[in-house]
Structures are given as C-alpha cells and as structure tokens.
Design an enzyme around this catalytic site. Structure first.
Site, PDB file in Angstrom:
ATOM      1  N   LYS A  45      34.755  -0.063  -7.812  1.00 30.58           N
ATOM      2  CA  LYS A  45      34.875   0.807  -8.409  1.00 30.58           C
ATOM      3  C   LYS A  45      33.559   0.089  -9.418  1.00 30.58           C
ATOM      4  O   LYS A  45      33.535  -1.205  -9.853  1.00 30.58           O
ATOM      5  CB  LYS A  45      35.741   0.849 -10.128  1.00 30.58           C
ATOM      6  CG  LYS A  45      36.096   0.530 -10.837  1.00 30.58           C
ATOM      7  CD  LYS A  45      36.432   2.978 -11.656  1.00 30.58           C
ATOM      8  CE  LYS A  45      35.884   3.286 -12.608  1.00 30.58           C
ATOM      9  NZ  LYS A  45      34.572   4.125 -11.815  1.00 30.58           N
TER      10      LYS A  45
ATOM     11  N   GLN B 133      30.816  -7.569 -11.339  1.00 27.35           N
ATOM     12  CA  GLN B 133      31.947  -6.433 -11.591  1.00 27.35           C
ATOM     13  C   GLN B 133      32.950  -7.133 -10.999  1.00 27.35           C
ATOM     14  O   GLN B 133      34.029  -6.625 -11.916  1.00 27.35           O
ATOM     15  CB  GLN B 133      31.135  -5.339 -10.830  1.00 27.35           C
ATOM     16  CG  GLN B 133      32.121  -3.604 -11.576  1.00 27.35           C
ATOM     17  CD  GLN B 133      31.490  -3.233 -12.456  1.00 27.35           C
ATOM     18  OE1 GLN B 133      30.424  -2.711 -12.732  1.00 27.35           O
ATOM     19  NE2 GLN B 133      32.361  -2.430 -13.474  1.00 27.35           N
TER      20      GLN B 133
ATOM     21  N   LYS C 225      29.684  -1.256  -6.581  1.00 20.28           N
ATOM     22  CA  LYS C 225      28.148  -0.828  -7.987  1.00 20.28           C
ATOM     23  C   LYS C 225      26.731  -0.239  -6.797  1.00 20.28           C
ATOM     24  O   LYS C 225      27.101  -0.261  -5.319  1.00 20.28           O
ATOM     25  CB  LYS C 225      27.255  -2.048  -7.957  1.00 20.28           C
ATOM     26  CG  LYS C 225      26.226  -1.347  -9.243  1.00 20.28           C
ATOM     27  CD  LYS C 225      26.998  -1.640 -10.293  1.00 20.28           C
ATOM     28  CE  LYS C 225      26.434  -1.010 -11.786  1.00 20.28           C
ATOM     29  NZ  LYS C 225      27.034  -1.262 -13.467  1.00 20.28           N
TER      30      LYS C 225
ATOM     31  N   GLY D 169      29.002   5.958 -14.495  1.00 19.24           N
ATOM     32  CA  GLY D 169      27.576   5.747 -14.451  1.00 19.24           C
ATOM     33  C   GLY D 169      27.245   4.341 -15.455  1.00 19.24           C
ATOM     34  O   GLY D 169      27.974   3.862 -15.023  1.00 19.24           O
ATOM     35  N   ASP D 170      25.642   4.371 -15.154  1.00 18.48           N
ATOM     36  CA  ASP D 170      24.811   2.938 -15.302  1.00 18.48           C
ATOM     37  C   ASP D 170      23.628   3.968 -16.039  1.00 18.48           C
ATOM     38  O   ASP D 170      23.654   4.468 -16.510  1.00 18.48           O
ATOM     39  CB  ASP D 170      24.741   2.059 -14.522  1.00 18.48           C
ATOM     40  CG  ASP D 170      24.458   1.299 -14.591  1.00 18.48           C
ATOM     41  OD1 ASP D 170      25.798  -0.034 -15.660  1.00 18.48           O
ATOM     42  OD2 ASP D 170      22.990   0.075 -14.022  1.00 18.48           O
TER      43      ASP D 170
ATOM     44  N   THR E  93      31.810   1.361 -23.551  1.00 21.88           N
ATOM     45  CA  THR E  93      31.868   0.250 -23.988  1.00 21.88           C
ATOM     46  C   THR E  93      31.517  -0.369 -25.236  1.00 21.88           C
ATOM     47  O   THR E  93      31.696  -1.591 -25.045  1.00 21.88           O
ATOM     48  CB  THR E  93      30.321   0.485 -23.139  1.00 21.88           C
ATOM     49  OG1 THR E  93      30.877   1.028 -20.983  1.00 21.88           O
ATOM     50  CG2 THR E  93      30.130  -0.836 -21.957  1.00 21.88           C
TER      51      THR E  93
ATOM     52  N   ASN F 208      23.539   4.681 -23.938  1.00 20.11           N
ATOM     53  CA  ASN F 208      25.298   4.647 -23.988  1.00 20.11           C
ATOM     54  C   ASN F 208      25.437   3.531 -24.660  1.00 20.11           C
ATOM     55  O   ASN F 208      26.052   3.679 -26.209  1.00 20.11           O
ATOM     56  CB  ASN F 208      25.232   4.799 -23.136  1.00 20.11           C
ATOM     57  CG  ASN F 208      26.973   4.749 -22.979  1.00 20.11           C
ATOM     58  OD1 ASN F 208      27.499   3.777 -23.258  1.00 20.11           O
ATOM     59  ND2 ASN F 208      27.835   6.052 -23.052  1.00 20.11           N
TER      60      ASN F 208
ATOM     61  N   SER G 188      37.358   3.216 -18.129  1.00 22.66           N
ATOM     62  CA  SER G 188      37.060   4.015 -16.676  1.00 22.66           C
ATOM     63  C   SER G 188      38.374   4.110 -15.991  1.00 22.66           C
ATOM     64  O   SER G 188      39.185   5.541 -15.194  1.00 22.66           O
ATOM     65  CB  SER G 188      36.365   3.752 -15.488  1.00 22.66           C
ATOM     66  OG  SER G 188      34.850   4.449 -16.146  1.00 22.66           O
TER      67      SER G 188
END
Ligand code: NDP
Length: 445
Positions: free
Chosen positions: A90, A111, A126, A165-166, A209, A240, A378
C-alpha cells in the site's frame, strides 16, 4: 553503532550506488534502531535486516502516449512492492519529473514503517512516473494514465497491492486509473484509494493527510502541556497536504503564515484567512494555477524564489517534498527559535538539517508518523469497500484522530529517554518492531 547494522549499511551503500535518497532513508531508520536491535538479538538473525532493506519486487515499464499535437511521448512507469509482511502493499503513486527508482525505493521503505504505525494491516509500496502533469490538458492526462494503467493493472489488486495518490496524483488521476483498471479486469473492487465519492471513495480521504498532521501536532503540544491556539506556523507546499494542514490549523485557532510552491512563497503576516484559503484551493485544485497569480493580492507578501524557512514562527510544517529543509535552512529556523518541526511531506528534512534540529533540542516529528493520516484513511477506505459500506464524515474523522493519537502514544512509549521524547527513534522502533516480528513469524521469505 551495532556491528551488524554497520555491515548492512555498508552493503546498502555498495549495492545501490546511484540511490542517494534510498540510502538516506535506510541510514536514518537503521541508525535510530541500532541500540534497540542490540538489546533484542532475535532481530540479528536470519538476514532480517538485509531482507528488510531489499524491496520484495520492483516493476519498471514503458508508458507511451500521444500528446495534443499527435506526437508520441514516452515515460518511465514504476511500482515498487517493498514489504508485504503485515498486509497487501500500500502506498501512493507520484507523477513528477524528478521520479526515479531511488526516490520510489526511499518512499516505499518509509511507507512500510508508516503503515505499520497506523495499526492497520497494510504492507508498504510506492510507484509513479517521471511524467510531468503540469500544463497538460485533461485529455492528455487521461491518455497518459490509461497507458500507465495497462501495465500497472497486471501487478495490483484489492488483496495484492492498493495504490493511492501522492505528488501530482489526486482524485482526477485516481478516477482515470480506476476506470481503466475496471475496464481491463472486469471488476469493481477496492484496488485504489483516494477515489471520488461517486465510485467508492471515503469521506475525509482528501483531507486526511493534512488533518492528521495537525492532529499529531495537537498530541505533541498536549504532551508538553501547550496549546495550538495562537501558534504561528510556517507551511510549505500548496498541494493536498499543505492546504488541508492549513485548513485544520485555522479551525483549531493557529495562524498559518505561509504557503509555497517550487517558485515562490506567499507570506501572510496575520495568518491565512479561511476566505484566502478557499481562493488558494480554487487556484490549485480547480484552475491548477501558480501562486505567482496572487503576487499583487492585498495583505499577501510575495517572496519570489524563496522558501518559508526565513520567517520567524513557532512551528514549521514542511508539506512539499523530500529534502526541502537544508542544513542552512535548519540553522536559520533554529536561530529564529522555532520550537517544533512536524513533517507533513516525506523526508522533507536533509540528514544535516535533522542534526541541527537535534542539537538544538527542537521537537521533531518525522513524516512517517506525522503524515500517516492519509494512508490510515486509505486503509479505512479499503475496509469500507470490502464491506460495501460508506461511513459518515464524523465516523472517519473520529477514527483518524484516534489513529494519530495511537501513533503518538507508540512514539512516546518507544522513544522516551529521561524526560524527552525522541520521536524519530520512537517511530522507527515501533514501526520496525511490528514489521520485523511479522517477518520472523513468516520464516525466511
Ligand atoms: P501535491 O502534488 O498535491 O503538492 C505538492 C506541492 O509541493 C506543490 O505545492 C508543489 O509545488 C510542491 N513541490 C513539489 N515538488 C517540489 C520541489 N521539488 N520543490 C519545491 N516544491 C515542490 O502533493 P501532496 O500534497 O500530495 O504531497 C506533498 C508531500 O506529502 C510529498 O512528500 C508526499 O509524498 C507527501 N505525502 C502525501 C500524502 C497524500 O495523501 N497526498 C500522504 C503522505 C505523504 P509545484 O506545484 O511548484 O511543483
């Protein structure tokens, strides 16, 4: 430093000579768990650390697409599946010209520990591309994403790997990816998170986030019997993470003094107002414009080619990108008596910058803990998708607050020496312990 850790670090440097960001992330984690590993010899066996620093799988692929002039463009696509010891891979997808294997490996490695800290069963991964979405039309974005999805779809799945997303990947891109995946695989599943509310997205995911960063900040302040009200905060970035951090700061009574992008900083001496924030959101999320368009706005000081780090404040929350706080920036922030650095972005502080903060006793919370709210929600989106349910905003927000509180507690438990909390050590030990124990239980795989 533990001898085994020194050997593993030497090997990582030797095996990955062109991957400075990945080496930096591994050094940071292994150095801070060195003492803990020495005291717990079960972690010194069966090549555990060598396995931990090696991604389980890496996919690289060509992404050809046709631009608005009918010209064929070719980009690189990647998915790094770093560690699945505690759950399906993830982690987000990043579209930015700077994307390369080193950056994605560092992000996938980080992550893994971040996801462990959330308390949810999520492995680490990622991915992304060196595609630059800025200045592209919606149709170009869709064509690129559909081509990217053809290859990515072979490696992901609701129980295999669930991207989100990122940088450069928001609701629009996730929507196009989801549509193409559904078409290719003939299934409507929770294979991506950060989806729109019309097709399985979760409330609070967009805000998660940034809100989580501020929930972490309030936990840190409460622990020190301080309040967020009236605190002056420097925020970098205007994407974001940055804009929802500012939204929550304003709501809780703090003053967010800045936003920035890669070209400039906007400085608002008395704090960004709700109204101005809405205008910036429109500029960034709807019109996809640059902060320079606010150059002549009254009440706003426009700082061309500058970052926010020269401005005096109580708290710094870097929310743009990796290594955006250099040693010199850290020195200036320290000289200006910054009390706290809460990392909204992933690894925004250079190793040298971190040393400066450490030497000056500045409270420093690493990104893997402070920005874990995004992946946590998420995880909650995945849970809702499996149950075919949609939870209310309040329900998800309450769960997010409790996850951030729990992460704070884990850092305090694992990082307190004498009267001080070393949040870096606390986060790394807590995350490492969970992943390492699961790896040990599963044998040498
Ligand atoms: P966005 O794409 O929404 O925004 C990124 C912001 O950072 C933009 O303002 C951008 O400015 C700026 N930026 C990007 N690259 C650079 C650079 N090289 N130098 C200076 N500024 C730069 O991304 P997000 O807000 O989603 O992500 C920001 C950070 O937070 C990243 O580190 C990401 O990995 C991390 N993160 C994001 C999560 C999420 O849920 N989105 C979850 C956890 C972490 P410009 O437009 O000029 O490029």
């Amino acid at each position: 430093m533990n001898k085994y850790i020194t050997e593993v670090l030497d090997k990582v440097r030797l095996d990955n000579p062109n991957e400075p960001e990945f080496i930096q992330a591994v050094e940071e984690v292994l150095t801070s768990i060195s003492e803990f590993v020495s005291e717990n010899p079960q972690y010194l066996e069966n090549g555990l650390l060598e396995r931990l620093v090696e991604p389980e799988k890496v996919f690289m692929f060509r992404v050809p697409w046709i631009d608005r002039n009918g010209k064929v463009q070719v980009h690189k696509g990647y998915r790094v599946q770093f560690n699945s010891a505690i759950g399906p891979y993830k982690g987000g997808l990043r579209f930015h010209p700077s994307v390369n294997l080193s950056i994605l490996k560092f992000l996938g490695f980080e992550q893994t520990f971040k996801n462990a800290l959330t308390g949810l069963n999520l492995g680490g991964g990622k991915g992304g591309s060196n595609f630059d979405p800025s200045g592209k039309t919606d149709e170009e974005i869709m064509r690129f994403v559909q081509s990217f999805a053809i290859e990515l779809s072979k490696h992901i799945g609701a129980n295999i790997d669930v991207p989100a997303g990122d940088i450069g990947v928001g609701g629009r891109e996730i929507g196009y990816l989801f549509g193409q995946y559904k078409r290719l695989r003939d299934e409507f599943s929770g294979v991506l998170t950060g989806k729109g509310l019309t097709h399985g997205g979760s409330l609070v995911r967009t805000e998660a986030t940034g809100y989580g960063v501020v929930y972490m900040l309030t936990n840190v302040l409460e622990h020190l019997e301080e309040t967020i009200v009236g605190k002056r905060v420097l925020v970098s970035g205007s994407g974001n993470v940055a804009l929802f951090t500012i939204e929550k700061l304003i709501e809780l009574g703090a003053k967010a003094l800045t936003v920035s992008d890669s070209k400039s900083t906007l400085y608002v001496k008395n704090g960004i107002t709700k109204e101005l924030l809405e205008e910036i959101k429109d500029l960034k999320f709807v019109n996809r414009g640059r902060l320079s368009e606010f150059k002549d706005k009254s009440g706003v000081e426009y700082l061309e080619s500058q970052t926010p780090w020269g401005i005096k404040a109580d708290i710094a929350v870097p929310c743009a990108t990796e290594n955006e706080i250099s040693e010199d920036d850290a020195k200036v922030l320290s000289k200006n008596n910054i009390g706290y650095v809460i990392e909204g972005a992933n690894m925004p502080t250079t190793s040298e910058g971190y040393e400066v903060f450490r030497r000056n006793d500045i409270v420093f919370v690493p990104g893997k803990a402070a920005n874990a709210g995004g992946v946590a929600v998420s995880g909650l989106e995945m849970a809702q998708n499996s149950q075919r349910e949609s939870w209310s905003f309040e329900d998800v927000d309450t769960k997010l607050k409790s996850i951030m509180k729990n992460i704070h507690r884990q850092m305090v438990e694992n990082g307190t020496t004498e009267d001080r909390v070393d949040y870096v050590k606390g986060a790394n030990i807590a995350g490492f312990r969970k992943v390492a124990d699961a790896m040990i239980a599963q044998g040498v795989v």
